[in-house]
Motif scaffolding. Structure first.
Motif, PDB file in Angstrom:
ATOM      1  N   PHE A   1      -5.863  10.743   5.408  1.00 14.52           N
ATOM      2  CA  PHE A   1      -7.079   9.948   5.487  1.00 14.52           C
ATOM      3  C   PHE A   1      -6.797   8.699   6.316  1.00 14.52           C
ATOM      4  O   PHE A   1      -5.720   8.096   6.215  1.00 14.52           O
ATOM      5  CB  PHE A   1      -7.552   9.544   4.087  1.00 14.52           C
ATOM      6  CG  PHE A   1      -7.938  10.718   3.220  1.00 14.52           C
ATOM      7  CD1 PHE A   1      -9.249  11.145   3.155  1.00 14.52           C
ATOM      8  CD2 PHE A   1      -6.972  11.390   2.477  1.00 14.52           C
ATOM      9  CE1 PHE A   1      -9.599  12.231   2.367  1.00 14.52           C
ATOM     10  CE2 PHE A   1      -7.310  12.472   1.686  1.00 14.52           C
ATOM     11  CZ  PHE A   1      -8.638  12.892   1.629  1.00 14.52           C
ATOM     12  N   ALA A   2      -7.764   8.312   7.130  1.00 16.06           N
ATOM     13  CA  ALA A   2      -7.594   7.141   7.994  1.00 16.06           C
ATOM     14  C   ALA A   2      -7.538   5.856   7.197  1.00 16.06           C
ATOM     15  O   ALA A   2      -6.947   4.863   7.647  1.00 16.06           O
ATOM     16  CB  ALA A   2      -8.716   7.074   9.022  1.00 16.06           C
ATOM     17  N   ALA A   3      -8.153   5.834   6.020  1.00 23.97           N
ATOM     18  CA  ALA A   3      -8.157   4.632   5.183  1.00 23.97           C
ATOM     19  C   ALA A   3      -8.418   5.039   3.744  1.00 23.97           C
ATOM     20  O   ALA A   3      -9.000   6.096   3.469  1.00 23.97           O
ATOM     21  CB  ALA A   3      -9.215   3.636   5.652  1.00 23.97           C
ATOM     22  N   LEU A   4      -7.992   4.194   2.812  1.00 25.63           N
ATOM     23  CA  LEU A   4      -8.178   4.487   1.387  1.00 25.63           C
ATOM     24  C   LEU A   4      -9.642   4.596   1.010  1.00 25.63           C
ATOM     25  O   LEU A   4      -9.996   5.295   0.055  1.00 25.63           O
ATOM     26  CB  LEU A   4      -7.495   3.396   0.556  1.00 25.63           C
ATOM     27  CG  LEU A   4      -5.988   3.554   0.371  1.00 25.63           C
ATOM     28  CD1 LEU A   4      -5.370   2.243  -0.071  1.00 25.63           C
ATOM     29  CD2 LEU A   4      -5.681   4.637  -0.640  1.00 25.63           C
ATOM     30  N   SER A   5     -10.512   3.922   1.744  1.00 27.75           N
ATOM     31  CA  SER A   5     -11.932   3.959   1.428  1.00 27.75           C
ATOM     32  C   SER A   5     -12.522   5.357   1.559  1.00 27.75           C
ATOM     33  O   SER A   5     -13.592   5.643   1.013  1.00 27.75           O
ATOM     34  CB  SER A   5     -12.698   2.989   2.328  1.00 27.75           C
ATOM     35  OG  SER A   5     -12.490   3.310   3.693  1.00 27.75           O
ATOM     36  N   GLU A   6     -11.822   6.262   2.277  1.00 27.72           N
ATOM     37  CA  GLU A   6     -12.322   7.623   2.474  1.00 27.72           C
ATOM     38  C   GLU A   6     -12.003   8.545   1.304  1.00 27.72           C
ATOM     39  O   GLU A   6     -12.408   9.711   1.308  1.00 27.72           O
ATOM     40  CB  GLU A   6     -11.726   8.212   3.755  1.00 27.72           C
ATOM     41  CG  GLU A   6     -12.124   7.478   5.025  1.00 27.72           C
ATOM     42  CD  GLU A   6     -11.573   8.155   6.257  1.00 27.72           C
ATOM     43  OE1 GLU A   6     -10.990   9.246   6.119  1.00 27.72           O
ATOM     44  OE2 GLU A   6     -11.731   7.600   7.361  1.00 27.72           O
ATOM     45  N   LEU A   7     -11.291   8.047   0.302  1.00 33.85           N
ATOM     46  CA  LEU A   7     -10.842   8.913  -0.784  1.00 33.85           C
ATOM     47  C   LEU A   7     -11.867   9.073  -1.905  1.00 33.85           C
ATOM     48  O   LEU A   7     -11.595   9.742  -2.887  1.00 33.85           O
ATOM     49  CB  LEU A   7      -9.540   8.371  -1.391  1.00 33.85           C
ATOM     50  CG  LEU A   7      -8.234   8.832  -0.737  1.00 33.85           C
ATOM     51  CD1 LEU A   7      -8.153   8.350   0.697  1.00 33.85           C
ATOM     52  CD2 LEU A   7      -7.032   8.344  -1.517  1.00 33.85           C
ATOM     53  N   ALA A   8     -13.007   8.464  -1.796  1.00 37.67           N
ATOM     54  CA  ALA A   8     -14.006   8.529  -2.864  1.00 37.67           C
ATOM     55  C   ALA A   8     -14.326   9.980  -3.198  1.00 37.67           C
ATOM     56  O   ALA A   8     -14.502  10.825  -2.316  1.00 37.67           O
ATOM     57  CB  ALA A   8     -15.267   7.790  -2.439  1.00 37.67           C
ATOM     58  N   GLY A   9     -14.384  10.281  -4.495  1.00 36.67           N
ATOM     59  CA  GLY A   9     -14.755  11.612  -4.938  1.00 36.67           C
ATOM     60  C   GLY A   9     -13.593  12.567  -5.123  1.00 36.67           C
ATOM     61  O   GLY A   9     -13.797  13.713  -5.520  1.00 36.67           O
ATOM     62  N   LEU A  10     -12.371  12.127  -4.843  1.00 36.94           N
ATOM     63  CA  LEU A  10     -11.223  13.004  -5.051  1.00 36.94           C
ATOM     64  C   LEU A  10     -10.989  13.258  -6.530  1.00 36.94           C
ATOM     65  O   LEU A  10     -11.133  12.360  -7.362  1.00 36.94           O
ATOM     66  CB  LEU A  10      -9.967  12.369  -4.460  1.00 36.94           C
ATOM     67  CG  LEU A  10      -9.731  12.519  -2.954  1.00 36.94           C
ATOM     68  CD1 LEU A  10      -8.431  11.827  -2.589  1.00 36.94           C
ATOM     69  CD2 LEU A  10      -9.678  13.975  -2.542  1.00 36.94           C
TER      70      LEU A  10
ATOM     71  N   PRO B   1      -6.843  -2.166   2.448  1.00 40.72           N
ATOM     72  CA  PRO B   1      -8.108  -1.671   2.987  1.00 40.72           C
ATOM     73  C   PRO B   1      -7.977  -0.842   4.263  1.00 40.72           C
ATOM     74  O   PRO B   1      -8.780   0.063   4.492  1.00 40.72           O
ATOM     75  CB  PRO B   1      -8.911  -2.953   3.241  1.00 40.72           C
ATOM     76  CG  PRO B   1      -7.875  -4.024   3.382  1.00 40.72           C
ATOM     77  CD  PRO B   1      -6.770  -3.635   2.452  1.00 40.72           C
ATOM     78  N   GLN B   2      -6.984  -1.121   5.107  1.00 39.60           N
ATOM     79  CA  GLN B   2      -6.862  -0.431   6.392  1.00 39.60           C
ATOM     80  C   GLN B   2      -5.655   0.518   6.454  1.00 39.60           C
ATOM     81  O   GLN B   2      -5.292   0.962   7.533  1.00 39.60           O
ATOM     82  CB  GLN B   2      -6.750  -1.465   7.520  1.00 39.60           C
ATOM     83  CG  GLN B   2      -7.889  -2.462   7.577  1.00 39.60           C
ATOM     84  CD  GLN B   2      -9.238  -1.775   7.752  1.00 39.60           C
ATOM     85  OE1 GLN B   2      -9.357  -0.813   8.501  1.00 39.60           O
ATOM     86  NE2 GLN B   2     -10.248  -2.271   7.049  1.00 39.60           N
ATOM     87  N   GLU B   3      -5.084   0.819   5.316  1.00 40.49           N
ATOM     88  CA  GLU B   3      -3.850   1.618   5.300  1.00 40.49           C
ATOM     89  C   GLU B   3      -4.150   3.103   5.521  1.00 40.49           C
ATOM     90  O   GLU B   3      -4.817   3.731   4.698  1.00 40.49           O
ATOM     91  CB  GLU B   3      -3.134   1.444   3.965  1.00 40.49           C
ATOM     92  CG  GLU B   3      -1.815   2.171   3.858  1.00 40.49           C
ATOM     93  CD  GLU B   3      -0.659   1.355   4.426  1.00 40.49           C
ATOM     94  OE1 GLU B   3       0.369   1.961   4.746  1.00 40.49           O
ATOM     95  OE2 GLU B   3      -0.785   0.132   4.524  1.00 40.49           O
ATOM     96  N   PRO B   4      -3.647   3.717   6.615  1.00 36.80           N
ATOM     97  CA  PRO B   4      -3.737   5.178   6.730  1.00 36.80           C
ATOM     98  C   PRO B   4      -2.853   5.805   5.655  1.00 36.80           C
ATOM     99  O   PRO B   4      -1.714   5.374   5.459  1.00 36.80           O
ATOM    100  CB  PRO B   4      -3.210   5.466   8.136  1.00 36.80           C
ATOM    101  CG  PRO B   4      -3.240   4.147   8.848  1.00 36.80           C
ATOM    102  CD  PRO B   4      -3.015   3.111   7.797  1.00 36.80           C
ATOM    103  N   VAL B   5      -3.367   6.817   4.969  1.00 31.59           N
ATOM    104  CA  VAL B   5      -2.637   7.369   3.833  1.00 31.59           C
ATOM    105  C   VAL B   5      -2.620   8.892   3.869  1.00 31.59           C
ATOM    106  O   VAL B   5      -3.422   9.529   4.555  1.00 31.59           O
ATOM    107  CB  VAL B   5      -3.247   6.902   2.483  1.00 31.59           C
ATOM    108  CG1 VAL B   5      -3.137   5.396   2.330  1.00 31.59           C
ATOM    109  CG2 VAL B   5      -4.702   7.361   2.365  1.00 31.59           C
ATOM    110  N   VAL B   6      -1.689   9.444   3.107  1.00 31.89           N
ATOM    111  CA  VAL B   6      -1.714  10.865   2.778  1.00 31.89           C
ATOM    112  C   VAL B   6      -1.871  10.970   1.267  1.00 31.89           C
ATOM    113  O   VAL B   6      -1.500  10.064   0.519  1.00 31.89           O
ATOM    114  CB  VAL B   6      -0.442  11.607   3.241  1.00 31.89           C
ATOM    115  CG1 VAL B   6      -0.311  11.539   4.756  1.00 31.89           C
ATOM    116  CG2 VAL B   6       0.806  11.065   2.567  1.00 31.89           C
TER     117      VAL B   6
END
Length: 263
Positions: free
Chosen positions: A104-113, A147-152
């Motif tokens: 994911f490009a940022a943690l904010s994209e993880l909603a709903g996991l 907020p801007q951390e790319p993550v796996v």
């Protein structure tokens, strides 16, 4: 031979012990990537041990490789396992039992996991993000801090709470059990583990990782799955280049021998 250490910390126990073994018969010199800006105006060693993984250390290693120096590990192999997305893709394509990993490009994209999950910085670095997330509240708090951390993201695999820390120096495998940083309770305890006491096939699995990623000195983090009664199914959760390998009898000797191998 001339052996170079690319590191800002030549007093690291593994490097210091290896230097003590090599110094009586060979020239050992330190190349500190924090202070050396270029190697174009200096004679290079026959082989370098690339212990630092900073961008500048990798740039120096590439420059030395272009000039014909042998590098343990190569700059390319070191950089490859710093990207956890590329690492996971390569491992799965090679048939290694690596934890399924999404990027994911940022943690904010993880909603709903669905939880629980393990969230890690996409790019490995000192002090990087590694956290177990069990609720949307935890996820929101983590996103606020990074907020801007790319993550796996890896699904949390039930396990004993102990990581198998497996290391290789050439063909030699070393091992320990370490209380997982994701497990509840006191962290950081390490227990000795003889390689002979590893489940069948695990040492060969470590060596296979080295072949796939073209690494000579590396670490493999493995958890045993399959339930408390038989947690012998290995799941690789991380790979890293040239780890510390502390308190492992025989590791300095193995590293010294590896440095002296002629190309």
């Amino acid at each position: 031979m001339r052996i170079g250490l690319i590191t800002p910390a030549p007093d690291h126990p593994l490097l210091a012990a290896t230097t003590a073994l090599l110094a009586p018969d060979h020239a050992v010199e330190v190349l500190n990537p924090d202070t050396v800006r270029s190697v174009s105006d200096r004679p290079h060693a026959d082989v370098y041990l690339l212990k630092s993984r900073t961008p500048h250390a990798l740039a120096l290693a590439r420059e030395l490789e272009r000039r014909g120096a042998r590098m343990v590990n190569s700059a390319a192999a070191t950089a490859r396992v710093q990207d956890r997305t590329e690492m996971a893709d390569m491992a799965r394509q090679a048939g290694l039992p690596f934890a399924p990993t999404r990027t994911f490009a940022a943690l904010s994209e993880l909603a709903g996991l669905a939880d629980p999950v393990v969230v890690k910085s996409r790019h490995s670095y000192k002090g990087d993000l590694v956290a177990r997330v069990d609720s949307h509240v935890q996820l929101r708090e983590l996103a606020e801090r990074h907020p801007q951390e790319p993550v796996v993201v890896q699904e949390f695999a039930p396990n004993s709470g102990w990581d198998h820390k497996l290391w290789a120096v050439g063909d030699q495998v070393f091992a320990a059990l370490r209380r997982s940083e994701l497990a509840p309770g006191e962290q950081g305890e390490t227990r000795p583990l003889a390689p002979a006491d590893l489940p069948s096939g695990w040492a060969d699995l470590v060596r296979r990782v080295g072949e796939v990623f073209a690494l000579d000195v590396y670490g493999v983090d493995v958890i045993g799955t399959g339930g408390d009664a038989d947690a012998r199914v290995p799941l690789i959760v991380d790979i890293n280049a040239f780890p510390g390998i502390r308190n492992q009898p025989g590791a300095p000797e193995a590293l010294a021998a590896l440095a002296l191998v002629r190309p």
